[in-house]
Design an enzyme around this catalytic site. Structure first.
Site, mmCIF file in Angstrom:
data_model
loop_
_atom_site.group_PDB
_atom_site.id
_atom_site.type_symbol
_atom_site.label_atom_id
_atom_site.label_comp_id
_atom_site.label_asym_id
_atom_site.label_seq_id
_atom_site.Cartn_x
_atom_site.Cartn_y
_atom_site.Cartn_z
ATOM 1 N NE ARG A 107 -28.245 26.242 37.790
ATOM 2 C CZ ARG A 107 -28.951 25.465 36.379
ATOM 3 N NH1 ARG A 107 -29.761 26.231 35.608
ATOM 4 N NH2 ARG A 107 -28.896 24.330 36.283
ATOM 5 C CG HIS A 134 -24.539 21.049 35.467
ATOM 6 N ND1 HIS A 134 -25.265 21.058 36.570
ATOM 7 C CD2 HIS A 134 -25.573 21.145 34.597
ATOM 8 C CE1 HIS A 134 -26.441 21.141 36.369
ATOM 9 N NE2 HIS A 134 -26.829 21.317 34.880
ATOM 10 C CD GLN A 137 -27.537 17.549 32.977
ATOM 11 O OE1 GLN A 137 -28.311 18.437 33.336
ATOM 12 N NE2 GLN A 137 -28.105 16.511 32.006
ATOM 13 C CG ASP A 230 -24.250 22.740 27.347
ATOM 14 O OD1 ASP A 230 -25.275 23.223 27.194
ATOM 15 O OD2 ASP A 230 -23.152 23.125 28.131
ATOM 16 C CB CYS A 271 -27.201 19.173 30.139
ATOM 17 S SG CYS A 271 -26.726 20.626 28.999
ATOM 18 N NE ARG A 316 -29.877 17.202 36.196
ATOM 19 C CZ ARG A 316 -29.810 18.615 36.214
ATOM 20 N NH1 ARG A 316 -30.262 19.366 35.195
ATOM 21 N NH2 ARG A 316 -29.213 19.308 37.190
#
Ligand code: CP
Ligand code: NVA
Length: 332
Positions: A107, A134, A137, A230, A271, A316
């Site tokens: 990440r 991402h 996700q 988001d 998310c 997740r």
């Protein structure tokens, strides 16, 4: 799952719709095993490195718990406690890690960093979030849509807010590949780049989905099955952008009025983490400075859809477990 073994997981662009559905099916299988308390630690003896140059709660915990359930040992590296980037290049770091680990999660910042890791490590490398994408996700989001709406294909999906960053890009790719009708709803300067939009339109034409760009929230959300947002300012962006983002994106906040325009069975997704009250340092500081109680979503909407949001967060773990398992050669 043979086609997934030894693959990198850097962006969903690299996977066919069938392969993406394979990850989802495997995640649902692992979720059942976990709920039944059935051990599935067939990857004992494997080791993975988890590199986090940006902070994380869900993604880090999902990789750690998912790995441990599979019998895999984890080593966590952050940017302060390792040489990455400061004293050693990504390429050299990758060459070291590739000699010790069976897989690597990254990440951080530019997509080129995770691509370099994958290239030089020569072991499966997984994108845990970059500025551009991402992808783990999106698997969790699609599994959650399946669970709450029955199927992902054919759903009308509206993404509100900064649609040109990791979440907007990756959701558009995932929706295009899996046959959802995706709308990015934002001022034009926040739309995904036109090259990616064109590519996604081609995938959508093959999958039965569609891609729409809109600046009109009330029109865009009419009849939507999923409304998604988001944060307006992502990790790594400078504080100076807050004022402009708030001014530009406030009309795209997800409110009850917006949800009431959507389909009757519509769900709200995010998310996370979300700024829906003043219970965070940043939320409080910005709320007081700019005089509001919430940002991208009101607390009322957030609380109404809590179950969906925390199912999404739980998923997740099941989906990240599926990514590690499939690429490391787990046999059912
Ligand atoms: N959604 C997500 O990636 O959360 P974290 O930043 O907590 O990992
Ligand atoms: N766009 C957000 C996503 C967080 C999961 C960020 O990059 O900070």
């Amino acid at each position: 799952m043979a086609s997934l073994k030894n693959r990198n997981f850097l962006t969903l662009k690299d996977f066919t719709p069938d392969e993406i559905r394979e990850f989802l099916d495997l995640a649902a299988y692992f979720k059942e095993l976990k709920k039944a308390g059935t051990p599935h630690d067939k990857l004992r003896g494997k080791n993975v490195a988890l590199i986090f140059e940006k902070t994380s709660t869900r993604t880090r915990c999902a990789f750690e718990v998912g790995a441990h359930d599979l019998g895999i040992q984890t080593t966590y590296l952050d940017s302060t406690g390792s040489q990455i980037g400061k004293k050693e290049s990504i390429a050299d770091t990758a060459s070291v890690l590739g000699r010790m680990f069976d897989g690597i999660e990254y990440r951080g910042y530019g997509q080129e960093r995770v691509e370099a890791l994958a290239k030089y490590a020569e072991v499966p490398t997984w994108n845990g979030l970059t500025n551009e994408y991402h992808p783990t996700q999106i698997l969790a989001d699609m599994l959650t849509i399946r669970e709450h709406l029955g199927t992902e294909k054919g759903q009308k999906f509206v993404y509100m807010g900064d649609a040109r960053y990791n979440m907007g890009n990756s959701l558009m790719i995932g929706c295009a590949k899996l046959g959802l009708h995706f709308t990015a709803c934002a001022p034009e300067k926040y739309w995904p780049n036109s090259e990616l939009v064109e590519q996604c339109k081609e995938w959508a034409a093959e999958s039965g989905g569609s891609i729409t760009l809109s600046s009109d929230p009330k029109e865009a959300v009419k009849g939507a099955n999923v409304i998604y947002t988001d944060v307006w300012v992502s990790m790594g962006e400078p504080d100076e952008v807050w004022a402009e983002r708030i001014a530009d994106l406030t009309p795209y906040k997800v409110t009850m009025e917006i949800m009431d325009l959507a389909a009757e069975n519509a769900i709200f997704m995010h998310c996370l983490p979300a700024f829906h009250d003043h219970e965070t340092t940043v939320g409080k500081e910005m709320g007081e400075k700019f005089h509001f109680d919430d940002m991208e979503v009101t607390d009322e909407v957030f609380q109404k859809y809590r179950t969906v949001l925390f199912d999404e967060a739980e998923n997740r773990m099941h989906t990240i477990k599926a990514v590690m398992a499939a690429t490391l050669g787990y046999e059912k």
